[in-house]
Scaffold this motif. Sequence first.
Motif, mmCIF file in Angstrom:
data_model
loop_
_atom_site.group_PDB
_atom_site.id
_atom_site.type_symbol
_atom_site.label_atom_id
_atom_site.label_comp_id
_atom_site.label_asym_id
_atom_site.label_seq_id
_atom_site.Cartn_x
_atom_site.Cartn_y
_atom_site.Cartn_z
ATOM 1 N N MET A 225 0.807 -1.217 0.000
ATOM 2 C CA MET A 225 0.000 0.000 0.000
ATOM 3 C C MET A 225 0.845 1.275 0.000
ATOM 4 S SD MET A 225 -2.994 -1.227 -0.141
ATOM 5 C CE MET A 225 -3.908 0.296 0.048
ATOM 6 N N LYS A 226 2.177 1.122 0.074
ATOM 7 C CA LYS A 226 3.105 2.262 0.091
ATOM 8 C C LYS A 226 2.751 3.254 1.203
ATOM 9 C CE LYS A 226 4.224 1.837 -4.811
ATOM 10 N NZ LYS A 226 4.306 2.490 -6.132
ATOM 11 N N MET A 227 2.412 2.696 2.358
ATOM 12 C CA MET A 227 1.943 3.529 3.463
ATOM 13 C C MET A 227 3.026 4.454 4.002
ATOM 14 S SD MET A 227 -0.543 0.990 5.612
ATOM 15 C CE MET A 227 -2.192 0.612 5.018
ATOM 16 N N PHE A 228 4.234 3.905 4.188
ATOM 17 C CA PHE A 228 5.289 4.756 4.726
ATOM 18 C C PHE A 228 5.710 5.814 3.720
ATOM 19 C CE2 PHE A 228 5.676 2.088 8.405
ATOM 20 C CZ PHE A 228 6.276 2.909 9.353
ATOM 21 N N ASP A 229 5.681 5.491 2.431
ATOM 22 C CA ASP A 229 6.006 6.493 1.414
ATOM 23 C C ASP A 229 5.071 7.692 1.535
ATOM 24 O OD1 ASP A 229 7.838 4.665 0.525
ATOM 25 O OD2 ASP A 229 6.702 4.043 -1.236
ATOM 26 N N CYS A 230 3.782 7.397 1.672
ATOM 27 C CA CYS A 230 2.783 8.462 1.785
ATOM 28 C C CYS A 230 2.981 9.262 3.069
ATOM 29 C CB CYS A 230 1.380 7.854 1.743
ATOM 30 S SG CYS A 230 0.046 9.057 1.908
ATOM 31 N N GLU A 231 3.171 8.558 4.176
ATOM 32 C CA GLU A 231 3.260 9.260 5.459
ATOM 33 C C GLU A 231 4.543 10.080 5.574
ATOM 34 O OE1 GLU A 231 1.680 8.569 9.912
ATOM 35 O OE2 GLU A 231 2.425 6.795 8.865
ATOM 36 N N LEU A 232 5.638 9.571 5.017
ATOM 37 C CA LEU A 232 6.879 10.343 5.030
ATOM 38 C C LEU A 232 6.727 11.629 4.224
ATOM 39 C CD1 LEU A 232 9.525 7.486 4.624
ATOM 40 C CD2 LEU A 232 9.122 8.862 6.665
ATOM 41 N N GLU A 233 6.018 11.555 3.108
ATOM 42 C CA GLU A 233 5.765 12.757 2.313
ATOM 43 C C GLU A 233 4.868 13.739 3.066
ATOM 44 O OE1 GLU A 233 5.732 15.503 -0.845
ATOM 45 O OE2 GLU A 233 7.094 13.860 -0.318
ATOM 46 N N MET A 234 3.882 13.202 3.774
ATOM 47 C CA MET A 234 2.987 14.070 4.542
ATOM 48 C C MET A 234 3.743 14.805 5.648
ATOM 49 S SD MET A 234 -0.150 14.249 3.461
ATOM 50 C CE MET A 234 -0.931 14.910 4.940
ATOM 51 N N TYR A 235 4.502 14.064 6.457
ATOM 52 C CA TYR A 235 5.217 14.700 7.568
ATOM 53 C C TYR A 235 6.418 15.514 7.092
ATOM 54 C CZ TYR A 235 2.592 12.465 11.332
ATOM 55 O OH TYR A 235 1.601 12.092 12.211
ATOM 56 N N GLY A 236 7.046 15.055 6.004
ATOM 57 C CA GLY A 236 8.248 15.739 5.547
ATOM 58 C C GLY A 236 7.991 16.972 4.714
ATOM 59 N N ASN A 237 6.824 17.033 4.052
ATOM 60 C CA ASN A 237 6.581 18.127 3.116
ATOM 61 C C ASN A 237 5.240 18.818 3.338
ATOM 62 O OD1 ASN A 237 6.830 19.848 0.902
ATOM 63 N ND2 ASN A 237 6.149 18.315 -0.568
ATOM 64 N N ILE A 238 4.150 18.048 3.308
ATOM 65 C CA ILE A 238 2.822 18.663 3.263
ATOM 66 C C ILE A 238 2.438 19.327 4.582
ATOM 67 C CG2 ILE A 238 0.384 18.271 2.816
ATOM 68 C CD1 ILE A 238 2.289 17.954 0.383
ATOM 69 N N ILE A 239 2.579 18.619 5.693
ATOM 70 C CA ILE A 239 2.188 19.209 6.981
ATOM 71 C C ILE A 239 3.013 20.457 7.299
ATOM 72 C CG2 ILE A 239 2.110 18.792 9.481
ATOM 73 C CD1 ILE A 239 1.151 15.938 8.817
ATOM 74 N N PRO A 240 4.339 20.471 7.041
ATOM 75 C CA PRO A 240 5.072 21.735 7.223
ATOM 76 C C PRO A 240 4.543 22.872 6.344
ATOM 77 C CG PRO A 240 6.611 19.906 7.152
ATOM 78 C CD PRO A 240 5.265 19.341 6.791
ATOM 79 N N LEU A 241 4.142 22.566 5.103
ATOM 80 C CA LEU A 241 3.576 23.606 4.239
ATOM 81 C C LEU A 241 2.255 24.128 4.802
ATOM 82 C CD1 LEU A 241 4.271 22.116 0.682
ATOM 83 C CD2 LEU A 241 5.353 24.131 1.704
#
Length: 402
Positions: free
Chosen positions: A85-101
């Motif tokens: 499901m590529k769950m960690f890929d998605c969550e790393l992108e969320m915490y690393g990029n989207i949530i900071p934005l």
Amino acid sequence: MALLQKLLNKSFFESVLNQYYKQNVAINNVHITNDVSPAGESFCSTLSRIKVDYSFDDGGGQRTLWMVCKSCPEDEYQAGFVREMKMFDCELEMYGNIIPLLSRLDYREKMSPIAYWFCSAPLPMMLLEDLSAVNYKLTERRRGLDLEHCLSVVEKLAYFHSASVALHEKDPNVLPQFTRSLFEESNTPTKIFSITYDEIVKHLQNRPDVKKHIQKMKLAKDRILTELCNVHKRDCDFKVLNHGDCWINNIMFRYNNRGVVSDVAFVDYALSCFSSPCIDLHYFLTSSVNLEIRPKYSTIIDHYFDNLTRLLRKFRTKSMPTREQFDADFRTFSSYGFGTALLVLPFIKSNQTEGATIEAFLEDESPTGYRYHAINNEQYVKEILHFLPFYHSLGIFDQPAK
């Protein structure tokens, strides 16, 4: 687990905190426990609670930081599901990029734990703020949420969704990458849905109170599965970044001194997707609302929509859905709610913890196995008896007009 224990040493935490605080930190003590999530509560990760005692080189005395380390499940079958499901890929992108934005927008609310550190290799892992250390709490998953908690959740969902609209208007290239569907042809969620679907038909087809729903349900399986696999490709004029896994164990509450909910935070952004906000609403309403207040769905939905439009105005967005448009989307995406009832709800309502794994659900067909218990336990049957007429009323069992 051995690799994780090897990584989580004083030297590692010194490097993490030096980077986070941007000054030199001395680590005095590290204490790690595995008491975050009991058996049967977390299928997609291993969670460890970490207490780090540290001090800054420039003095000021000892301080304590509480974190949660999230890593891939130890069970290889469940780890394979996470990779699929590529769950960690998605969550790393969320915490690393989207949530900071999102946190840099003009209007900010806390909606998630602080991410202190994350990596994808040698072991996918992230260090997150332990929200329980700042007085956020989980509720009991099998009981479901009362009206007060539900209204608080959809208020925070409205903030998250409206903030994502503001971000999308600021940079249209950021959010469309979140297109992965929970359901895809022959993937694990689709297999679980299919098994539960057939079991419900088999066990409830002779009940007079739901016979008319089951008769239509028998004929609708392939069409509903096709809809679920294509749900994120559906056209809709108003799109937001959905949390994607907004159920009771991924929602934490903080209370004031009178026991009233004062704030809500979400965890586990592993299934986030850019689509209609009705994805999150159906998922939440189906998975997390207690049976007694299901007749008050309209109150919860109205509260969400009122807060969404209020916050969109606060963010000064160009996008603003009409109520007619929103109601039409709620009906259009209703198959997602029914999919949640068959995919997620059996695991939520089960009170069996021993042997509670995805593998056991998929592979063990015995009358004493986890699958049989999850689908046939009294609480789950009560939920399904409610949802059959509800989703029938939204038209998901109806054959499309020729």
